[in-house]
Design a protein around this motif. Structure first.
Motif, PDB file in Angstrom:
ATOM      1  N   ALA A  61       0.814  -1.220   0.000  1.00 32.28           N
ATOM      2  CA  ALA A  61       0.000   0.000   0.000  1.00 32.28           C
ATOM      3  C   ALA A  61       0.847   1.269   0.000  1.00 32.28           C
ATOM      4  N   GLU A  62       1.949   1.277   0.738  1.00 33.94           N
ATOM      5  CA  GLU A  62       2.818   2.459   0.747  1.00 33.94           C
ATOM      6  C   GLU A  62       3.376   2.713  -0.657  1.00 33.94           C
ATOM      7  N   ALA A  63       3.809   1.662  -1.315  1.00 34.12           N
ATOM      8  CA  ALA A  63       4.343   1.794  -2.672  1.00 34.12           C
ATOM      9  C   ALA A  63       3.245   2.223  -3.648  1.00 34.12           C
ATOM     10  N   GLN A  64       2.042   1.707  -3.482  1.00 33.99           N
ATOM     11  CA  GLN A  64       0.928   2.115  -4.337  1.00 33.99           C
ATOM     12  C   GLN A  64       0.673   3.616  -4.196  1.00 33.99           C
ATOM     13  N   SER A  65       0.726   4.098  -2.970  1.00 35.28           N
ATOM     14  CA  SER A  65       0.558   5.530  -2.720  1.00 35.28           C
ATOM     15  C   SER A  65       1.699   6.326  -3.351  1.00 35.28           C
ATOM     16  N   ASP A  66       2.905   5.802  -3.259  1.00 38.91           N
ATOM     17  CA  ASP A  66       4.066   6.472  -3.862  1.00 38.91           C
ATOM     18  C   ASP A  66       3.949   6.528  -5.388  1.00 38.91           C
ATOM     19  N   VAL A  67       3.468   5.449  -6.004  1.00 40.75           N
ATOM     20  CA  VAL A  67       3.258   5.457  -7.455  1.00 40.75           C
ATOM     21  C   VAL A  67       2.242   6.540  -7.809  1.00 40.75           C
TER      22      VAL A  67
END
Length: 153
Positions: free
Chosen positions: A72-78
Motif C-alpha cells: 500500500a505504501e508503494a501504491q501511494s508512492d506510485v
C-alpha cells in the motif's frame, strides 16, 4: 528482467487490456503466465516504458514492483509519481488501491483529489470523508485540517 502484472500496466499507462495485449504480442520482451491458485499474466516493464507518462529511474521501478505486489505504501508512492507527471486520472486508481488497505497517506491524497476534482469528479463530501478517515488513522496533516474545520475524526 523486471516484470509486472497486466493490471498494473493498465493502471500505469491508462491503456486498455486489449491495447496492452497488442503491444505485448509485438514486443521483443517475454511475457509469461503464472499460476498460483489462478493465472496471471506478467510482462516486462520494458514493454510499456514508452507508454508511461513519466520517466522512471531504478528507485521508481522498485517502487512500481512493490506496488504490483500489493504494498500500500508503494501504491501511494506510485500515485504521487503520477501526480507529479500531471496524470491525476491515473494516480486516483493507485490511491484507491492503497486507501482500501487503510493506508492513511493515500486516504488523505484521495480526499484532496475529490475536493479539487483532480482525476475524479469534484465531490467535497467524499473528499472530507477520506480526509476524516486519514485523520482517524493518525495522519497528522489530516488531523490538523479536520480540527481547523471544527470536525471530529
Amino acid at each position: 528482467m523486471r516484470t509486472i502484472r497486466l493490471n498494473t500496466a493498465m493502471l500505469l499507462t491508462g491503456l486498455s487490456k486489449r491495447s496492452l495485449w497488442r503491444r505485448v504480442s509485438t514486443s521483443p520482451y517475454p511475457t509469461r503466465r503464472e499460476s498460483h491458485g489462478g493465472s496471471r499474466t506478467l510482462l516486462a516493464i520494458d514493454t510499456i516504458l514508452s507508454d508511461l507518462p513519466m520517466d522512471l529511474d531504478a528507485e521508481d521501478l522498485s517502487v512500481v514492483e512493490r506496488a504490483d505486489r500489493g504494498d500500500a505504501e508503494a501504491q501511494s508512492d506510485v500515485a504521487l509519481i503520477l501526480m507529479q507527471a500531471q496524470r491525476p486520472d491515473l494516480a486516483v486508481g493507485w490511491l484507491r488501491l492503497a486507501a482500501q488497505e487503510a493506508y492513511p497517506e493515500a486516504m488523505y491524497w484521495l480526499g484532496r483529489c475529490h475536493i479539487a476534482g483532480q482525476g475524479v469528479e469534484r465531490d467535497e463530501d467524499a473528499g472530507l470523508e477520506w480526509i476524516r478517515r486519514a485523520a482517524a488513522r493518525g495522519h497528522v496533516i489530516a488531523q490538523r485540517q479536520m480540527a481547523a474545520l471544527g470536525r471530529a475524526c
